[in-house]
Scaffold this active site. Sequence first.
Site, PDB file in Angstrom:
ATOM      1  N   CYS A  41     -29.752   6.936 -84.177  1.00 34.25           N
ATOM      2  CA  CYS A  41     -30.764   5.642 -84.220  1.00 34.25           C
ATOM      3  C   CYS A  41     -30.437   4.412 -84.787  1.00 34.25           C
ATOM      4  O   CYS A  41     -30.818   3.430 -84.300  1.00 34.25           O
ATOM      5  CB  CYS A  41     -31.858   5.983 -84.416  1.00 34.25           C
ATOM      6  SG  CYS A  41     -33.606   5.519 -84.502  1.00 34.25           S
ATOM      7  N   CYS A  46     -31.332   3.520 -81.134  1.00 33.58           N
ATOM      8  CA  CYS A  46     -32.413   2.375 -81.245  1.00 33.58           C
ATOM      9  C   CYS A  46     -32.788   0.647 -81.812  1.00 33.58           C
ATOM     10  O   CYS A  46     -32.679   0.205 -81.221  1.00 33.58           O
ATOM     11  CB  CYS A  46     -33.736   3.198 -81.538  1.00 33.58           C
ATOM     12  SG  CYS A  46     -33.472   5.319 -81.692  1.00 33.58           S
ATOM     13  N   LYS A  49     -29.620  -1.541 -80.324  1.00 37.62           N
ATOM     14  CA  LYS A  49     -29.935  -1.602 -79.226  1.00 37.62           C
ATOM     15  C   LYS A  49     -30.996  -2.070 -78.893  1.00 37.62           C
ATOM     16  O   LYS A  49     -31.014  -3.791 -77.840  1.00 37.62           O
ATOM     17  CB  LYS A  49     -30.284   0.012 -77.990  1.00 37.62           C
ATOM     18  CG  LYS A  49     -30.840  -0.239 -76.618  1.00 37.62           C
ATOM     19  CD  LYS A  49     -32.552  -0.182 -76.676  1.00 37.62           C
ATOM     20  CE  LYS A  49     -33.483   0.690 -77.326  1.00 37.62           C
ATOM     21  NZ  LYS A  49     -33.768   2.168 -77.178  1.00 37.62           N
ATOM     22  N   TYR A 175     -33.735   6.802 -69.626  1.00 36.22           N
ATOM     23  CA  TYR A 175     -33.985   5.910 -71.138  1.00 36.22           C
ATOM     24  C   TYR A 175     -32.686   5.061 -71.212  1.00 36.22           C
ATOM     25  O   TYR A 175     -32.504   3.583 -71.197  1.00 36.22           O
ATOM     26  CB  TYR A 175     -34.164   5.959 -72.226  1.00 36.22           C
ATOM     27  CG  TYR A 175     -35.450   6.670 -72.431  1.00 36.22           C
ATOM     28  CD1 TYR A 175     -36.541   5.963 -73.282  1.00 36.22           C
ATOM     29  CD2 TYR A 175     -35.964   7.804 -71.731  1.00 36.22           C
ATOM     30  CE1 TYR A 175     -38.228   7.040 -73.734  1.00 36.22           C
ATOM     31  CE2 TYR A 175     -36.817   8.484 -72.232  1.00 36.22           C
ATOM     32  CZ  TYR A 175     -38.092   8.280 -73.070  1.00 36.22           C
ATOM     33  OH  TYR A 175     -39.318   8.829 -73.353  1.00 36.22           O
ATOM     34  N   GLU A 179     -32.542   1.410 -69.801  1.00 41.03           N
ATOM     35  CA  GLU A 179     -31.764   0.459 -70.926  1.00 41.03           C
ATOM     36  C   GLU A 179     -31.152  -0.829 -71.012  1.00 41.03           C
ATOM     37  O   GLU A 179     -31.014  -2.536 -71.147  1.00 41.03           O
ATOM     38  CB  GLU A 179     -32.388   0.271 -72.428  1.00 41.03           C
ATOM     39  CG  GLU A 179     -33.865   1.487 -72.698  1.00 41.03           C
ATOM     40  CD  GLU A 179     -33.997   1.768 -74.250  1.00 41.03           C
ATOM     41  OE1 GLU A 179     -34.997   1.869 -74.610  1.00 41.03           O
ATOM     42  OE2 GLU A 179     -33.168   1.991 -74.433  1.00 41.03           O
ATOM     43  N   HIS A 434     -59.453 -11.433 -76.862  1.00 39.48           N
ATOM     44  CA  HIS A 434     -59.448 -12.396 -75.572  1.00 39.48           C
ATOM     45  C   HIS A 434     -58.868 -13.714 -76.238  1.00 39.48           C
ATOM     46  O   HIS A 434     -59.165 -14.457 -77.339  1.00 39.48           O
ATOM     47  CB  HIS A 434     -60.816 -12.859 -74.877  1.00 39.48           C
ATOM     48  CG  HIS A 434     -60.001 -13.492 -73.481  1.00 39.48           C
ATOM     49  ND1 HIS A 434     -60.042 -12.768 -72.572  1.00 39.48           N
ATOM     50  CD2 HIS A 434     -61.080 -14.660 -72.949  1.00 39.48           C
ATOM     51  CE1 HIS A 434     -59.981 -14.110 -71.251  1.00 39.48           C
ATOM     52  NE2 HIS A 434     -60.522 -15.245 -71.963  1.00 39.48           N
ATOM     53  N   GLU A 439     -55.838  -5.902 -73.949  1.00 41.23           N
ATOM     54  CA  GLU A 439     -57.717  -5.901 -73.325  1.00 41.23           C
ATOM     55  C   GLU A 439     -57.734  -5.017 -72.141  1.00 41.23           C
ATOM     56  O   GLU A 439     -58.567  -4.791 -71.672  1.00 41.23           O
ATOM     57  CB  GLU A 439     -58.444  -7.710 -73.236  1.00 41.23           C
ATOM     58  CG  GLU A 439     -57.871  -8.393 -72.347  1.00 41.23           C
ATOM     59  CD  GLU A 439     -58.670  -9.852 -72.376  1.00 41.23           C
ATOM     60  OE1 GLU A 439     -60.029  -9.745 -72.803  1.00 41.23           O
ATOM     61  OE2 GLU A 439     -58.600 -10.298 -71.860  1.00 41.23           O
TER      62      GLU A 439
HETATM   63  P1  NDP Z   1     -32.063  11.191 -69.825  1.00 40.69           P
HETATM   64  O1  NDP Z   1     -32.053  12.785 -69.914  1.00 40.69           O
HETATM   65  O2  NDP Z   1     -33.298   9.732 -70.216  1.00 40.69           O
HETATM   66  O3  NDP Z   1     -30.784  10.567 -68.716  1.00 40.69           O
HETATM   67  C1  NDP Z   1     -30.213  11.016 -67.946  1.00 40.69           C
HETATM   68  C2  NDP Z   1     -30.056  10.583 -66.689  1.00 40.69           C
HETATM   69  O4  NDP Z   1     -28.876  10.503 -66.317  1.00 40.69           O
HETATM   70  C3  NDP Z   1     -31.269  11.178 -65.720  1.00 40.69           C
HETATM   71  O5  NDP Z   1     -31.781  10.132 -65.041  1.00 40.69           O
HETATM   72  C4  NDP Z   1     -30.468  12.012 -64.738  1.00 40.69           C
HETATM   73  O6  NDP Z   1     -30.930  12.722 -63.706  1.00 40.69           O
HETATM   74  C5  NDP Z   1     -29.018  11.648 -65.173  1.00 40.69           C
HETATM   75  N1  NDP Z   1     -27.755  12.122 -65.237  1.00 40.69           N
HETATM   76  C6  NDP Z   1     -28.159  13.543 -65.840  1.00 40.69           C
HETATM   77  N2  NDP Z   1     -26.388  14.050 -65.478  1.00 40.69           N
HETATM   78  C7  NDP Z   1     -25.620  13.542 -64.404  1.00 40.69           C
HETATM   79  C8  NDP Z   1     -24.558  13.796 -63.513  1.00 40.69           C
HETATM   80  N3  NDP Z   1     -23.809  14.820 -63.457  1.00 40.69           N
HETATM   81  N4  NDP Z   1     -25.110  12.199 -62.606  1.00 40.69           N
HETATM   82  C9  NDP Z   1     -25.420  11.767 -62.432  1.00 40.69           C
HETATM   83  N5  NDP Z   1     -26.503  11.370 -62.973  1.00 40.69           N
HETATM   84  C10 NDP Z   1     -26.990  12.150 -64.340  1.00 40.69           C
HETATM   85  O7  NDP Z   1     -31.105  10.981 -70.963  1.00 40.69           O
HETATM   86  P2  NDP Z   1     -30.308   9.291 -71.476  1.00 40.69           P
HETATM   87  O8  NDP Z   1     -29.026   9.424 -71.860  1.00 40.69           O
HETATM   88  O9  NDP Z   1     -30.702   8.080 -70.875  1.00 40.69           O
HETATM   89  O10 NDP Z   1     -31.265   9.498 -72.841  1.00 40.69           O
HETATM   90  C11 NDP Z   1     -31.107  10.851 -73.709  1.00 40.69           C
HETATM   91  C12 NDP Z   1     -32.477  10.697 -74.425  1.00 40.69           C
HETATM   92  O11 NDP Z   1     -32.191  10.440 -75.625  1.00 40.69           O
HETATM   93  C13 NDP Z   1     -33.651  10.345 -73.525  1.00 40.69           C
HETATM   94  O12 NDP Z   1     -34.181  11.773 -73.006  1.00 40.69           O
HETATM   95  C14 NDP Z   1     -34.470   9.688 -74.538  1.00 40.69           C
HETATM   96  O13 NDP Z   1     -35.087  11.279 -75.060  1.00 40.69           O
HETATM   97  C15 NDP Z   1     -33.467   9.199 -76.202  1.00 40.69           C
HETATM   98  N6  NDP Z   1     -33.956   7.389 -75.680  1.00 40.69           N
HETATM   99  C16 NDP Z   1     -35.084   6.821 -76.235  1.00 40.69           C
HETATM  100  C17 NDP Z   1     -34.824   6.428 -76.082  1.00 40.69           C
HETATM  101  C18 NDP Z   1     -35.747   5.470 -76.206  1.00 40.69           C
HETATM  102  O14 NDP Z   1     -36.889   6.223 -77.185  1.00 40.69           O
HETATM  103  N7  NDP Z   1     -36.214   3.261 -76.337  1.00 40.69           N
HETATM  104  C19 NDP Z   1     -33.918   5.325 -75.893  1.00 40.69           C
HETATM  105  C20 NDP Z   1     -32.788   5.103 -75.670  1.00 40.69           C
HETATM  106  C21 NDP Z   1     -32.380   7.074 -75.448  1.00 40.69           C
HETATM  107  P3  NDP Z   1     -31.806  13.765 -63.077  1.00 40.69           P
HETATM  108  O15 NDP Z   1     -33.358  11.984 -63.832  1.00 40.69           O
HETATM  109  O16 NDP Z   1     -31.725  13.714 -61.929  1.00 40.69           O
HETATM  110  O17 NDP Z   1     -31.527  14.300 -64.257  1.00 40.69           O
END
Ligand code: NDP
Length: 450
Positions: A41, A46, A49, A175, A179, A434, A439
């Site tokens: 983080c 976080c 980012k 995510y 982002e 407001h 709201e």
């Molecule tokens: P996520 O699990 O959110 O997303 C992973 C993405 O990668 C999905 O769209 C998935 O597709 C895709 N994917 C997975 N495997 C493959 C592959 N082999 N080829 C192509 N695409 C693939 O992971 P992130 O890495 O974005 O983030 C990890 C975690 O970190 C998040 O789940 C969240 O919990 C946390 N996080 C939170 C944030 C916040 O609170 N603002 C910011 C950043 C991270 P599909 O949907 O089809 O499985």
Amino acid sequence: MSNYDLVVIGGGSGGVRAARIAAGHGAKVAICEEFRYGGTCVIRGCVPKKMMVYAAHFSEDFEDSRHYGWNTTVNSFDWSRLIKNKDTEIDRLNGIYENLLSNAGVEILYGTASLIDANTVMLGDKKLNADKILIATGGSPFMPKVAGIEHAISSNEVFHLEQQPSSAIIVGGGYIAVEFAGIFNGIGTETTLLYRGPQILRGFDNDIRNHLSAEIVKKGIDLKLGTDVESIRLDSDGRKVVTLSNGSTKTVDCVLYATGRNPNVKSLKLENAGVELGKKGEVKVDKYSRTNVASIFAVGDVTDRIALTPVATMEGHAFADTFFGNNERFADHTNVPSAVFSQPPVSSIGLSAEQAREEFDKVDTYTSEFRILKHTITDNTERTLMKLIVNADTDVVIGAHMVGPDAAEIMQGIAIAIKAGATKADFDATVGIHPSTAEEFCTMRTKDAN
Ligand code: NDP
């Protein structure tokens, strides 16, 4: 051999919170970290980012400001200045984390820790004997097996790029991908977002997904749905030539993979203590964060429950209170709000309309889609979406979702109401502030046609 009540492995949000609280309860605690205190983080997640998100949003703000009378001219963006200032702040936070630990009386250790048995941790040439061991080692980016993947970077490296890429392909639809697509696009990098599925942000409310998708395209991101990478190779200038699943190729400066994260367990030698792992390699725990081994516990991303910083700290705190503070409690994983710091941002709590309809017989939804007041005198075409999900039998609000400016700030308050069990009648009886965007959550009177 040193003896401790608790040895924590991993100096991120969950581990640090658990160590501090346990020490505060009088336990003799040591914590081990192989890199820097603060974890994903603070060091490469976080916090940095969000700074980049702020940086990226200025381009829109400068443009909007012209309609408010400012003669704004923006010539360039200095990536290295942003990275330098960001690093200074991360160094400061790293120091704060160490101070918090030492002020709490926790012994701070550095090195890669592994288990010798259920009560012994090896750290370099030191053996630490522990009544209890807490695994809080987090996760790291997952890079799929794609030809040329070594030419791509993950979210670990993106924070340290020496130069702003003039063009980038981001792979993933979660995510991190969404982002960073917003960050790069906002600072002027020509940005392509590739997602293999039909719509980004799987698991979020469908209206939210569709709305965000349309907004990011309007802002200039080249979103390619149903598209993946076949291979990556370098051209003679060191640029990345990416062949897509649709047969086309695209040459860019940077390919960023954001395809999920895996639990960090490899170097821990958990097998020496017989700790059970799940399918993804996550440490399996019960609601008290206990593993199958009585002396070993785990919190945070390494358990693959909800990978969010405040969840890890909640788990670490509950663990320390339960096992060192004589206050038995567990982290409540229901109704956890979250935000995607996309541009515009998304924030959500509770069930999506689709999940609610699977769980309850009668579900009402209320949706409001509009242009915020600020943009009524700008050229900015961004539209905001707000949505409430209500259990029609009980009138309880079971989900709230938003895409639009300040979504995270607004949803934190809404999350308290939902956590407290507020009904739609409670939302309606609350006087709006407001003029504000928030709201609108108090003025949604017309049910959506189902
Ligand atoms: P996520 O699990 O959110 O997303 C992973 C993405 O990668 C999905 O769209 C998935 O597709 C895709 N994917 C997975 N495997 C493959 C592959 N082999 N080829 C192509 N695409 C693939 O992971 P992130 O890495 O974005 O983030 C990890 C975690 O970190 C998040 O789940 C969240 O919990 C946390 N996080 C939170 C944030 C916040 O609170 N603002 C910011 C950043 C991270 P599909 O949907 O089809 O499985």
